[in-house]
Design a protein around this motif. Structure first.
Motif, PDB file in Angstrom:
ATOM      1  N   VAL A  14       1.107  -1.196   0.566  1.00 59.52           N
ATOM      2  CA  VAL A  14       0.107  -0.072  -0.002  1.00 59.52           C
ATOM      3  C   VAL A  14       0.643   1.317   0.381  1.00 59.52           C
ATOM      4  CG1 VAL A  14      -1.569   1.593   1.191  1.00 59.52           C
ATOM      5  CG2 VAL A  14      -1.861  -1.206   0.752  1.00 59.52           C
ATOM      6  N   VAL A  15       1.755   1.333   0.489  1.00 56.52           N
ATOM      7  CA  VAL A  15       3.392   2.497   1.116  1.00 56.52           C
ATOM      8  C   VAL A  15       3.366   2.869  -0.701  1.00 56.52           C
ATOM      9  CG1 VAL A  15       4.991   3.108   2.222  1.00 56.52           C
ATOM     10  CG2 VAL A  15       3.099   2.262   3.665  1.00 56.52           C
ATOM     11  N   SER A  18       1.172   3.842  -3.457  1.00 50.84           N
ATOM     12  CA  SER A  18       0.831   5.570  -2.440  1.00 50.84           C
ATOM     13  C   SER A  18       1.828   6.756  -2.739  1.00 50.84           C
ATOM     14  CB  SER A  18       0.387   5.606  -1.622  1.00 50.84           C
ATOM     15  OG  SER A  18       1.485   5.561  -0.154  1.00 50.84           O
ATOM     16  N   VAL A  26      -1.596   8.104   1.974  1.00 48.14           N
ATOM     17  CA  VAL A  26      -1.442   7.402   2.751  1.00 48.14           C
ATOM     18  C   VAL A  26      -0.338   8.426   3.360  1.00 48.14           C
ATOM     19  CG1 VAL A  26      -0.799   5.349   4.010  1.00 48.14           C
ATOM     20  CG2 VAL A  26      -1.471   5.299   1.878  1.00 48.14           C
ATOM     21  N   ALA A  32      -1.189   2.261   7.144  1.00 48.06           N
ATOM     22  CA  ALA A  32      -1.228   1.186   6.276  1.00 48.06           C
ATOM     23  C   ALA A  32      -1.850   0.581   6.938  1.00 48.06           C
ATOM     24  CB  ALA A  32       0.027   1.376   5.326  1.00 48.06           C
ATOM     25  N   PHE A  84      -6.360   7.892   4.997  1.00 48.72           N
ATOM     26  CA  PHE A  84      -6.358   7.425   3.331  1.00 48.72           C
ATOM     27  C   PHE A  84      -7.344   7.965   2.041  1.00 48.72           C
ATOM     28  CE2 PHE A  84      -7.124   3.617   0.939  1.00 48.72           C
ATOM     29  CZ  PHE A  84      -6.074   3.212  -0.400  1.00 48.72           C
TER      30      PHE A  84
END
Length: 118
Positions: A14-15, A18, A26, A32, A84
């Motif tokens: 996710v990081v 992003s 994020v 995250a 988020f």
């Protein structure tokens, strides 16, 4: 232990996404990790219901509508989690595709490391 490692790998994915994808924000690493957990819960409970409700559209599009469902789940997570944000449905769909690819890569590397240590 294995579940915790999967959540941490998903949070790392996710990081990374992003940082690469404009339109996804994020705030920090804890956010995250929360995103990874919330997405797992939404995929467990909400996704089957959405698939059942949109079955005719999924059949007509030969399964491509599942990408829209994944995008909607990510948008829902964006509304539920403070810190988020996803800017649009198209960004959410692309985020979903990239997240799936990165998670597959991470889990395959994890499986290879497991085979090497055995």
């Amino acid at each position: 232990m294995k579940l915790i490692v999967k959540f941490i790998l998903s949070a790392i994915a996710v990081v990374i996404i992003s940082k690469l994808l404009p339109g996804v924000e994020v705030v920090d690493y804890l956010t995250a990790l929360i995103v990874a957990i919330v997405l797992a819960v939404l995929n467990l409970f909400v996704r089957p219901l959405l698939i059942l409700l949109t079955l005719p559209a999924t059949i007509l599009t030969l399964g491509l509508f599942l990408l829209v469902i994944n995008g909607l789940i990510i948008l829902l997570a964006g509304h539920l989690i403070h810190g988020f944000q996803v800017s649009s449905i198209w960004t959410a769909i692309l985020f979903s595709i990239l997240l799936t690819i990165l998670q597959s890569i991470f889990h395959s590397v994890l499986q290879e490391d497991k085979k090497i240590t055995e």
